[in-house]
Design an enzyme around this catalytic site. Structure first.
Site, PDB file in Angstrom:
ATOM      1  N   LEU A  21       0.819  -1.210   0.000  1.00  0.00           N
ATOM      2  CA  LEU A  21       0.000   0.000   0.000  1.00  0.00           C
ATOM      3  C   LEU A  21       0.848   1.254   0.000  1.00  0.00           C
ATOM      4  CD1 LEU A  21      -2.792  -0.967   2.571  1.00  0.00           C
ATOM      5  CD2 LEU A  21      -3.077  -0.607   0.118  1.00  0.00           C
ATOM      6  N   MET A  26       8.954   4.661   9.117  1.00  0.00           N
ATOM      7  CA  MET A  26       9.119   3.525  10.014  1.00  0.00           C
ATOM      8  C   MET A  26       9.053   2.191   9.306  1.00  0.00           C
ATOM      9  SD  MET A  26       7.018   4.656  13.427  1.00  0.00           S
ATOM     10  CE  MET A  26       7.407   3.097  14.220  1.00  0.00           C
ATOM     11  N   ASP A 137       0.461  14.083  13.521  1.00  0.00           N
ATOM     12  CA  ASP A 137       0.832  14.051  12.098  1.00  0.00           C
ATOM     13  C   ASP A 137      -0.417  14.012  11.224  1.00  0.00           C
ATOM     14  OD1 ASP A 137       2.620  14.126   9.989  1.00  0.00           O
ATOM     15  OD2 ASP A 137       2.862  11.954   9.890  1.00  0.00           O
TER      16      ASP A 137
END
Length: 743
Positions: A21, A26, A137
């Site tokens: 996706l 991270m 975020d």
């Protein structure tokens, strides 16, 4: 979505992975299938980070925070494994594109849709904050648009409000342009920070651009802290909401529940999105899993079909050749165009044929500066940095580089640090080292060693996950590279990635809005009669592969290029060979690349041949190209402006001093600093008045150095030559700071 690569996991926990996706700082995000046939989004932490106790602890906090959140407009956590050798998190799959992709493909949303979006985001933040969590975020790519409303995803850097002390000192987490002023300055971050981000997100949804424009991390952070938001394009009913959310003082912002009381209260319609966007939601819909596909194991190809465009279908092993999966990011991938235009026979080159020292001396590196774009807005002086009155501009020395880097390439990382890469260390010698300048400490430190010592490659690119990509170039024996390498700031290591299809030097390299990287033009072959290139290639960070895209209209090397505010790429200048005698030719044609079509189109002519022009994207979205040289007249003092709205070039006022290979930087007040290029004295261009003025004088020649705006508003220059050869000198420019400025 992209297909799985051979090195990818096929199964994690009880979930079969069906495709990629996307990716982030991270790790990778995959589409997974549960044993019961449920689709989930699985985020897997990067292997090298999983070994880092700090990253593992951060990931554990993320999951604990996400478990506390429940709400109609958030993606629920359904499973996780924090302690295993490869930590991962599974959340409910949301059938819809991200807001970022929706606006890129279909344009800004109408006012009614933006109001519904604001209501959904406010309800989502209300649930998040009620659980004691701060998202930290919230941005367009973390908002998915489903048929029944928006969903907030990716708590990749959120953590419980009481755990804010765990954030590393000096570490700024968030996305420039959408983070709050207090987050940008590394201060205390609470729920009001998310409300600020909400205001930035609805501004983007309504106008197609964030309230602080585009540009480098440093420029965006500066504007977030010091400049007013640009809300001129907002509909009347949306503007008051955005204004309240975007207050600089956290105490003046409404709470998420306050916002919900204003914009909520009605039933969300299934047609809350415009018809053009609703029509494509079917391609994201979870397919009906065939019985044999449930549970880990090979996916049956008997379930495959060749779906019509936009139809929901079951992804199978045949997808790599016949179809695509639903995606949270880019739309359909264009077929590769392997054709290239035949390059004419080459001209006799300059004196650099015999040795690398001459290659460096003759280089016409394009000083392409990706700077701020924010539409017409007031220009705000740096009053916070200078409360005591006017202070003249000045240059001052900062710490020297560890190694001289003649014709090095510099790039600014997401955190504001500057990476210097490779270059010539002396006559006939290249360095493969890299080093990083930290504005916080004012020092340079080693940043690993490249696998290939190279020079004359395109501008490095910072990928969405923070890695840095370099590709192509040449070595000391003028043997061109097709290899490409990635630098990982977290591990301080360089590793090979997929190679270019065509080796090339003196090419242009530009990051596209969708995260891909465009490499185009350049040259290759023996220096006695070089072959000039019109081919162009795209790098996909998710696959690590290069594919051909449309060829330029004119082959050339040493051109200048810049990404426009609308995502297209402008290409201008350079030189090539023409005729049977390999004669000099400096093309005047300019071109624009459209990522949506993969094609180049004519964009007008320059007044004459132009090499080494420095480009800057101005606040009103026009492009300034300044100074340079050509094979007929040498260095000149000229400036031209391209207006994307009209597709026309026009002459700007002439600079005062001629320069060859100048550097240009957009300053926080909207003026442009021009330096280097054979002149120690810098100049300032004012695009509002179309005037030039002489400015401070640098302490060192540093010809060919590159400049970057740092988070504190100063400008760093490094990576050039002085009278003795490759220079280790680095300097900081402090702009003239005024108490008051033009509004």
């Amino acid at each position: 979505m992209r297909e799985l690569q051979p090195a990818d996991l096929q199964v994690i926990g009880s979930y079969r992975l069906l495709g990629r996706l996307g990716s982030g700082g991270m790790g990778q995000v995959f589409l997974g299938l549960s044993a019961g046939g449920r689709l989930v989004a699985v985020k897997v932490i990067r292997a090298e980070l999983a070994a880092d106790p700090q990253f593992r602890a951060r990931f554990k906090r993320e999951i604990a925070a996400a478990r506390k959140v429940s709400g109609l407009f958030t993606a629920a956590v359904v499973d996780e494994d924090v302690e295993g050798p490869m930590p991962w998190l599974a959340t409910a799959y949301v059938a819809g594109p991200s807001l970022a992709q929706a606006v890129a493909d279909h344009g800004p949303l109408p006012a009614a849709s933006v109001r519904a979006l604001a209501a959904g985001l406010a309800e989502s933040l209300t649930a998040i904050h009620a659980a004691g969590v701060v998202h930290r975020d919230l941005k367009p790519s973390n908002v998915l648009l489903a048929e029944d409303g928006p969903r907030v995803i990716d708590f990749g850097i959120s953590h419980a409000a009481e755990a804010t002390s765990l954030t590393s000192a000096g570490l700024v987490l968030g996305s420039p342009g959408f983070m709050s002023p207090e987050q940008a300055e590394g201060g205390v971050v609470g729920p009001p920070s998310d409300v600020f981000s909400l205001g930035a997100v609805i501004t983007f949804a309504a106008t197609g651009e964030g309230p602080f424009g585009a540009g480098s991390t440093a420029a965006l952070i500066y504007r977030v802290v010091h400049s007013p938001a640009n809300l001129g394009g907002l509909p009347g009913e949306i503007r008051p909401l955005a204004e309240r959310c975007l207050a600089k003082d956290p105490g003046e912002r409404p709470t998420a529940s306050d916002l919900l009381a204003v914009v909520g209260g009605g039933q969300l319609s299934t047609s809350w999105l415009p018809a053009s966007l609703s029509a494509v939601l079917a391609r994201y819909a979870p397919p009906r899993p065939p019985a044999e596909a449930a549970g880990p194991g090979p996916v049956s190809s008997a379930a495959a079909g060749d779906p019509s465009p936009g139809a929901a279908y079951w992804p199978t092993a045949t997808m790599a050749s016949s179809g695509r999966l639903p995606t949270h990011e880019a739309g359909p991938v264009k077929p590769a165009d392997p054709t290239t235009r035949p390059a004419p026979r080459n001209r006799r080159r300059l004196a650099w044929i015999a040795a690398i020292a001459a290659i460096v001396a003759a280089s016409a590196s394009a000083a392409v500066v990706m700077s701020a774009a924010g539409g017409s807005r007031p220009r705000v002086p740096a009053t916070v940095l200078n409360p005591g009155g006017p202070v003249p501009a000045r240059w001052q020395l900062t710490a020297s580089l560890l190694t001289g880097h003649s014709n090095a390439r510099l790039v600014q990382l997401h955190d504001g640090r500057v990476l210097a890469i490779s270059g010539a260390s002396g006559p006939g010698a290249l360095t493969s080292t890299a080093e990083i300048y930290d504005p916080g400490t004012g020092k340079w430190t080693q940043a690993g060693t490249l696998n290939d010592a190279r020079v004359a490659f395109g501008e490095p690119s910072v990928l969405p996950d923070g890695d840095v990509l370099v590709a192509g170039g040449t070595n000391v024996n003028v043997v061109d590279y097709a290899t490409a390498e990635l630098y990982n700031p977290a591990t301080n290591q360089w590793t090979f990635t997929g190679s270019l299809n065509t080796s090339r030097r003196y090419d242009v390299q530009v990051e596209l809005a969708n995260g891909e990287v465009l490499v185009a033009t350049g040259s290759h072959g023996p220096p006695t009669c070089t072959r000039y290139l019109s081919s162009a290639e795209l790098y996909n960070p998710a696959t690590g592969r290069w594919t051909y895209t449309g060829s330029t209209l004119v082959p050339r090397e040493s051109a200048s290029a810049i990404r426009l505010a609308d995502g297209r790429v402008l290409l201008a200048g350079g030189y090539n060979g023409g005729g049977s005698a390999c004669t000099d030719t400096d093309p005047v044609d300019t071109e624009i690349y459209d990522p949506a079509t993969g094609q180049w189109s004519f964009a007008g002519n320059l007044p004459h041949g132009w090499l080494g022009g420095a480009m800057v994207l101005l606040p009103d979205h026009r492009v300034l190209m300044v100074d340079g040289w050509n094979t007929g007249s040498g260095a000149f003092a000229e400036a031209v402006i391209f207006n994307p709205a009209t597709g026309q070039w026009s002459e700007a006022a002439r600079p005062i001093l001629p320069r060859s290979g100048a550097a240009a930087t957009l300053l926080p007040d909207g003026n442009v600093l021009v330096s280097q290029g054979g002149q120690r004295q810098s100049e300032i261009y004012d695009p509002v008045t179309n005037t030039w003025s002489l400015d401070a004088t640098a302490l060192d020649e540093n010809n060919g150095g590159q400049t970057f705006l740092l988070p504190d508003g100063k400008v760093l220059v490094a990576g050039g030559d002085d009278s003795t050869g490759p220079s280790t000198t680095a300097e900081l420019y402090t702009p003239t700071l005024r108490q008051t400025g033009r509004q």
